[in-house]
Design a protein around this motif. Structure first.
Motif, PDB file in Angstrom:
ATOM      1  N   ARG A 158       0.774  -1.266  -0.141  1.00 43.43           N
ATOM      2  CA  ARG A 158      -0.047  -0.092  -0.048  1.00 43.43           C
ATOM      3  C   ARG A 158       0.888   1.353  -0.071  1.00 43.43           C
ATOM      4  O   ARG A 158       0.529   2.385  -0.417  1.00 43.43           O
ATOM      5  N   LEU A 159       1.903   1.290   0.551  1.00 39.63           N
ATOM      6  CA  LEU A 159       3.064   2.351   0.560  1.00 39.63           C
ATOM      7  C   LEU A 159       3.798   2.375  -0.671  1.00 39.63           C
ATOM      8  O   LEU A 159       4.582   3.167  -1.036  1.00 39.63           O
ATOM      9  N   ARG A 160       3.583   1.443  -1.519  1.00 40.36           N
ATOM     10  CA  ARG A 160       4.419   1.299  -2.833  1.00 40.36           C
ATOM     11  C   ARG A 160       5.696   1.072  -2.784  1.00 40.36           C
ATOM     12  O   ARG A 160       6.514   1.775  -3.592  1.00 40.36           O
ATOM     13  N   LEU A 161       6.225   0.299  -1.814  1.00 39.99           N
ATOM     14  CA  LEU A 161       7.685  -0.060  -1.596  1.00 39.99           C
ATOM     15  C   LEU A 161       7.972  -1.285  -2.231  1.00 39.99           C
ATOM     16  O   LEU A 161       6.944  -2.015  -2.440  1.00 39.99           O
ATOM     17  N   ASP A 162       9.018  -1.345  -2.603  1.00 40.35           N
ATOM     18  CA  ASP A 162       9.710  -2.481  -3.412  1.00 40.35           C
ATOM     19  C   ASP A 162       9.738  -3.654  -2.248  1.00 40.35           C
ATOM     20  O   ASP A 162      11.025  -3.680  -1.890  1.00 40.35           O
ATOM     21  N   THR A 163       9.000  -4.593  -2.476  1.00 40.80           N
ATOM     22  CA  THR A 163       9.308  -5.682  -1.320  1.00 40.80           C
ATOM     23  C   THR A 163      10.509  -6.511  -1.845  1.00 40.80           C
ATOM     24  O   THR A 163      10.985  -7.138  -0.961  1.00 40.80           O
ATOM     25  N   ARG A 164      11.006  -6.315  -3.133  1.00 40.20           N
ATOM     26  CA  ARG A 164      12.200  -7.123  -3.430  1.00 40.20           C
ATOM     27  C   ARG A 164      13.439  -6.689  -2.792  1.00 40.20           C
ATOM     28  O   ARG A 164      14.566  -7.491  -2.816  1.00 40.20           O
ATOM     29  N   THR A 165      13.536  -5.483  -2.329  1.00 38.55           N
ATOM     30  CA  THR A 165      14.401  -4.857  -1.759  1.00 38.55           C
ATOM     31  C   THR A 165      14.651  -5.083  -0.156  1.00 38.55           C
ATOM     32  O   THR A 165      15.513  -4.519   0.302  1.00 38.55           O
ATOM     33  N   LEU A 166      13.492  -5.703   0.293  1.00 37.00           N
ATOM     34  CA  LEU A 166      13.273  -5.642   1.753  1.00 37.00           C
ATOM     35  C   LEU A 166      13.457  -7.303   2.200  1.00 37.00           C
ATOM     36  O   LEU A 166      12.738  -7.999   1.452  1.00 37.00           O
ATOM     37  N   ALA A 167      13.801  -7.237   3.415  1.00 35.66           N
ATOM     38  CA  ALA A 167      13.803  -8.582   4.182  1.00 35.66           C
ATOM     39  C   ALA A 167      12.886  -8.526   5.498  1.00 35.66           C
ATOM     40  O   ALA A 167      13.231  -7.554   6.231  1.00 35.66           O
ATOM     41  N   ILE A 168      12.084  -9.229   5.519  1.00 37.80           N
ATOM     42  CA  ILE A 168      11.070  -9.002   6.783  1.00 37.80           C
ATOM     43  C   ILE A 168      11.050 -10.459   7.665  1.00 37.80           C
ATOM     44  O   ILE A 168      10.865 -11.660   6.924  1.00 37.80           O
ATOM     45  N   ARG A 180      17.003  -2.225   1.646  1.00 37.41           N
ATOM     46  CA  ARG A 180      17.013  -0.963   1.015  1.00 37.41           C
ATOM     47  C   ARG A 180      15.487  -0.407   0.602  1.00 37.41           C
ATOM     48  O   ARG A 180      14.806  -0.810  -0.159  1.00 37.41           O
ATOM     49  N   LEU A 181      15.545   1.038   1.061  1.00 41.73           N
ATOM     50  CA  LEU A 181      14.446   1.692   0.628  1.00 41.73           C
ATOM     51  C   LEU A 181      15.144   3.038  -0.392  1.00 41.73           C
ATOM     52  O   LEU A 181      15.995   3.303  -0.391  1.00 41.73           O
ATOM     53  N   ALA A 182      14.025   3.701  -1.051  1.00 42.29           N
ATOM     54  CA  ALA A 182      14.278   4.632  -1.848  1.00 42.29           C
ATOM     55  C   ALA A 182      14.427   5.940  -1.138  1.00 42.29           C
ATOM     56  O   ALA A 182      15.457   6.694  -1.727  1.00 42.29           O
ATOM     57  N   ARG A 183      13.641   6.172  -0.259  1.00 43.90           N
ATOM     58  CA  ARG A 183      13.846   7.531   0.621  1.00 43.90           C
ATOM     59  C   ARG A 183      13.826   7.250   1.949  1.00 43.90           C
ATOM     60  O   ARG A 183      13.328   6.386   2.516  1.00 43.90           O
TER      61      ARG A 183
END
Length: 222
Positions: A158-168, A180-183
Motif C-alpha cells: 500500500r505504501l508502494r514500496l518494493d518488497t524485492r529490496t526488503l527482508a522481513i 534498502r528503501l528509496a527514501r
C-alpha cells in the motif's frame, strides 16, 4: 480491522467502593479470580486500584512469593474483619481505558505497568463500564507469524514500496525489516503502518536508503 477493547472486554465491572474492608477486598478477588480490583467513588468513577501487592505491603501476613489467597493469607483473612479500607490501601490514580482504546494500546499499558486487568470507563461520565483482562487481549493479539507477515507485506504494498529490496522477519510479535528503501522518509511511514497491525508488538526498521529527503535542520545562531 483494528480490534478495540469493546470487542473483547468483560461486561462485569470488577470494582469496590472506597470504604470496602480488607475482607471484602479479598472476597471480591476470590469471587472473580483476579489479582486486583478497581476502587470507585460514589459516582462510579475509578479513583484507584487495590492489588494483592498493595495488601501484602499493608502486612497481611503472607510471605514473599505467596498470593493473597494462599497460605498465611487464608488464615489472616479469617481473623481480620476490620482494618484499613480500600481508600487507605489503594494505589492512585487508577489507570483506565475506554471501549474505543485499541487492544494493542491496552496490552502495552498492562505490559508497561505490570498489571493484568484495566477498568474500562465511559469517556463522557468517567463511570466504570467494564473490565478488560490480559487474557482477553492475548486471545486476539496472539497471531501466527505467517499471518502477521502477510499483513506487513500488504502494508508495504500500500505504501508502494518494493518488497524485492526488503527482508522481513517476525519473532514473538516483533517485526524486523531490513534491506534498502528509496527514501529516508519511508522508514517512518513503514514503522507507523506496521505498528497498526494486530499482533505486532513492535516494528524495527534497519534499512538503508538511496535519497535523504529529511535533511537535518540546524538551529540558527544569532
Amino acid at each position: 480491522m483494528v480490534t478495540r477493547v469493546k470487542d473483547v472486554m468483560g461486561a462485569v465491572a470488577i470494582a469496590v467502593h472506597r470504604e470496602a474492608t480488607f475482607t471484602e477486598l479479598v472476597a471480591t478477588m476470590r469471587r472473580f479470580k483476579v489479582s486486583a480490583v478497581a476502587v470507585i467513588d460514589a459516582d462510579g468513577r475509578p479513583v484507584g486500584v487495590v492489588s494483592e501487592d498493595d495488601l501484602l505491603l499493608k502486612g497481611t501476613g503472607a510471605s514473599y512469593g505467596e498470593t493473597l489467597l494462599e497460605g498465611r493469607g487464608r488464615h489472616h483473612e479469617r481473623e481480620k474483619t476490620t482494618g484499613p479500607t480500600a481508600r487507605e490501601i489503594m494505589s492512585s490514580p487508577a489507570l483506565t481505558v475506554t471501549a474505543e482504546t485499541s487492544a494493542r494500546e491496552a496490552a502495552r499499558l498492562m505490559n508497561d505497568h505490570r498489571i493484568e486487568q484495566l477498568p474500562v470507563v465511559d469517556p463522557a461520565s468517567g463511570e466504570i463500564a467494564g473490565t478488560v483482562h490480559q487474557a482477553d487481549l492475548l486471545r486476539v493479539l496472539d497471531r501466527r507469524a505467517s499471518d502477521i507477515l502477510v499483513d506487513v507485506a500488504t502494508a508495504i504494498a500500500r505504501l508502494r514500496l518494493d518488497t524485492r529490496t526488503l527482508a522481513i522477519t517476525v519473532d514473538d510479535g516483533v517485526v524486523r525489516v531490513g534491506g534498502r528503501l528509496a527514501r529516508r522518509s519511508q522508514i517512518a511511514q513503514l514503522t507507523e503502518a506496521g505498528r497498526r497491525i494486530e499482533g505486532v508488538v513492535d516494528l524495527e526498521v534497519d534499512a538503508t536508503y538511496d535519497h535523504d529527503d529529511q535533511p537535518e535542520t540546524w538551529p540558527l545562531r544569532v
